[in-house]
Write a protein that holds these residues in place. Structure first.
Motif, PDB file in Angstrom:
ATOM      1  N   ALA A   1       0.845  -1.178   0.175  1.00 42.42           N
ATOM      2  CA  ALA A   1      -0.155  -0.067   0.199  1.00 42.42           C
ATOM      3  C   ALA A   1       0.942   1.160   0.199  1.00 42.42           C
ATOM      4  CB  ALA A   1      -0.851   0.035   1.181  1.00 42.42           C
ATOM      5  N   ASP A   2       0.513   2.190  -0.834  1.00 44.00           N
ATOM      6  CA  ASP A   2       1.268   3.461  -0.981  1.00 44.00           C
ATOM      7  C   ASP A   2       0.718   4.634  -0.237  1.00 44.00           C
ATOM      8  OD1 ASP A   2       2.979   5.416  -1.803  1.00 44.00           O
ATOM      9  OD2 ASP A   2       2.165   5.283  -4.008  1.00 44.00           O
TER      10      ASP A   2
ATOM     11  N   SER B   1      -8.624   9.860   2.842  1.00 47.77           N
ATOM     12  CA  SER B   1      -7.617   9.179   1.957  1.00 47.77           C
ATOM     13  C   SER B   1      -6.882   8.149   3.113  1.00 47.77           C
ATOM     14  CB  SER B   1      -6.737  10.077   1.348  1.00 47.77           C
ATOM     15  OG  SER B   1      -6.180  11.272   2.232  1.00 47.77           O
ATOM     16  N   PHE B   2      -6.712   8.466   4.483  1.00 44.75           N
ATOM     17  CA  PHE B   2      -6.044   7.584   5.387  1.00 44.75           C
ATOM     18  C   PHE B   2      -6.870   6.382   5.471  1.00 44.75           C
ATOM     19  CE2 PHE B   2      -5.247   6.110   9.794  1.00 44.75           C
ATOM     20  CZ  PHE B   2      -3.809   5.957   9.532  1.00 44.75           C
ATOM     21  N   GLY B   3      -8.294   6.536   5.672  1.00 40.19           N
ATOM     22  CA  GLY B   3      -9.210   5.354   5.613  1.00 40.19           C
ATOM     23  C   GLY B   3      -8.955   4.439   4.317  1.00 40.19           C
ATOM     24  N   ASP B   4      -8.923   5.157   3.235  1.00 42.05           N
ATOM     25  CA  ASP B   4      -8.690   4.195   1.883  1.00 42.05           C
ATOM     26  C   ASP B   4      -7.165   3.621   1.940  1.00 42.05           C
ATOM     27  OD1 ASP B   4     -11.252   5.469   1.009  1.00 42.05           O
ATOM     28  OD2 ASP B   4     -10.127   6.815  -0.151  1.00 42.05           O
ATOM     29  N   PHE B   5      -6.474   4.276   2.466  1.00 49.18           N
ATOM     30  CA  PHE B   5      -5.024   3.722   2.747  1.00 49.18           C
ATOM     31  C   PHE B   5      -5.199   2.388   3.453  1.00 49.18           C
ATOM     32  CE2 PHE B   5      -1.307   3.256   5.350  1.00 49.18           C
ATOM     33  CZ  PHE B   5      -0.187   2.699   4.509  1.00 49.18           C
ATOM     34  N   LEU B   6      -5.555   2.508   4.764  1.00 47.42           N
ATOM     35  CA  LEU B   6      -5.990   1.415   5.587  1.00 47.42           C
ATOM     36  C   LEU B   6      -6.467   0.273   5.081  1.00 47.42           C
ATOM     37  CD1 LEU B   6      -6.375   3.323   8.834  1.00 47.42           C
ATOM     38  CD2 LEU B   6      -4.607   2.049   8.298  1.00 47.42           C
TER      39      LEU B   6
ATOM     40  N   SER C   1       0.773  14.084  10.808  1.00 47.62           N
ATOM     41  CA  SER C   1      -0.041  14.477   9.652  1.00 47.62           C
ATOM     42  C   SER C   1      -0.543  13.030   9.318  1.00 47.62           C
ATOM     43  CB  SER C   1       0.720  14.822   8.379  1.00 47.62           C
ATOM     44  OG  SER C   1       1.765  14.007   8.056  1.00 47.62           O
ATOM     45  N   TRP C   2      -1.517  13.017   8.329  1.00 49.62           N
ATOM     46  CA  TRP C   2      -2.301  11.686   8.100  1.00 49.62           C
ATOM     47  C   TRP C   2      -1.143  10.900   7.005  1.00 49.62           C
ATOM     48  CZ3 TRP C   2      -6.185  10.076  10.708  1.00 49.62           C
ATOM     49  CH2 TRP C   2      -6.945  10.934  11.250  1.00 49.62           C
ATOM     50  N   ARG C   3      -0.291  11.627   6.283  1.00 45.78           N
ATOM     51  CA  ARG C   3       0.573  11.059   5.589  1.00 45.78           C
ATOM     52  C   ARG C   3       1.721  10.251   6.645  1.00 45.78           C
ATOM     53  NH1 ARG C   3       3.744  12.910   0.322  1.00 45.78           N
ATOM     54  NH2 ARG C   3       4.921  11.046   0.158  1.00 45.78           N
ATOM     55  N   LEU C   4       2.105  11.211   7.676  1.00 43.73           N
ATOM     56  CA  LEU C   4       3.078  10.259   8.561  1.00 43.73           C
ATOM     57  C   LEU C   4       2.422   9.291   9.199  1.00 43.73           C
ATOM     58  CD1 LEU C   4       5.641  10.584  10.142  1.00 43.73           C
ATOM     59  CD2 LEU C   4       4.850  12.004  11.611  1.00 43.73           C
ATOM     60  N   PHE C   5       1.400   9.192   9.529  1.00 46.46           N
ATOM     61  CA  PHE C   5       0.570   7.999  10.234  1.00 46.46           C
ATOM     62  C   PHE C   5       0.651   6.872   9.312  1.00 46.46           C
ATOM     63  CE2 PHE C   5      -2.311  11.202  12.736  1.00 46.46           C
ATOM     64  CZ  PHE C   5      -1.291  11.525  13.564  1.00 46.46           C
ATOM     65  N   ALA C   6       0.490   7.113   7.957  1.00 45.09           N
ATOM     66  CA  ALA C   6       0.160   6.031   6.783  1.00 45.09           C
ATOM     67  C   ALA C   6       1.671   5.517   6.783  1.00 45.09           C
ATOM     68  CB  ALA C   6      -0.105   6.562   5.383  1.00 45.09           C
ATOM     69  N   GLU C   7       2.519   6.630   6.588  1.00 43.07           N
ATOM     70  CA  GLU C   7       4.155   6.161   6.435  1.00 43.07           C
ATOM     71  C   GLU C   7       4.593   5.159   7.682  1.00 43.07           C
ATOM     72  OE1 GLU C   7       5.959   9.531   6.089  1.00 43.07           O
ATOM     73  OE2 GLU C   7       5.680   9.828   3.741  1.00 43.07           O
ATOM     74  N   MET C   8       3.960   5.381   8.743  1.00 42.64           N
ATOM     75  CA  MET C   8       4.527   4.629  10.034  1.00 42.64           C
ATOM     76  C   MET C   8       3.849   3.377  10.046  1.00 42.64           C
ATOM     77  SD  MET C   8       4.191   7.650  12.910  1.00 42.64           S
ATOM     78  CE  MET C   8       4.625   6.557  14.197  1.00 42.64           C
ATOM     79  N   ILE C   9       2.672   3.259   9.564  1.00 41.00           N
ATOM     80  CA  ILE C   9       1.926   1.968   8.975  1.00 41.00           C
ATOM     81  C   ILE C   9       2.745   1.006   8.413  1.00 41.00           C
ATOM     82  CG2 ILE C   9      -0.120   0.711   8.252  1.00 41.00           C
ATOM     83  CD1 ILE C   9      -0.806   2.047  11.003  1.00 41.00           C
TER      84      ILE C   9
END
Length: 87
Positions: free
Chosen positions: A11-12, A21-26, A72-80
């Protein structure tokens, strides 16, 4: 394919800009885990391993990044992403 160590999710996080978009990422991360081979290929596919890696990565710092303390939402996604493959 064999992995010496596990891989991270495919997942990117690049398009994560807000809560939706964070929800979509998850959802993409979950899809990779369930049907994309993540259960067998991720370094940290169990909840305990994932949360341990997430905690370790949250406490670590990436050399050369100045925005690591700006939530940020992006930082949270990068951490996931990092937690799925962090050793």
């Amino acid at each position: 394919m064999d992995y010496e160590t596990g891989r991270s999710t495919t997942a990117d996080p690049a398009s994560v800009t807000d809560r939706d978009s964070f929800g979509d990422f998850l959802e993409a991360v979950l899809g990779d885990l369930q049907v994309g081979g993540g259960e067998l290929e991720w370094e940290n596919s169990s909840l305990a391993a994932f949360l341990g890696a997430l905690a370790a990565f949250a406490e670590a710092r990436v050399v050369g990044r100045d925005d690591q303390d700006d939530a940020s939402w992006r930082l949270f996604a990068e951490m996931i992403v990092a937690a799925t493959g962090y050793e």
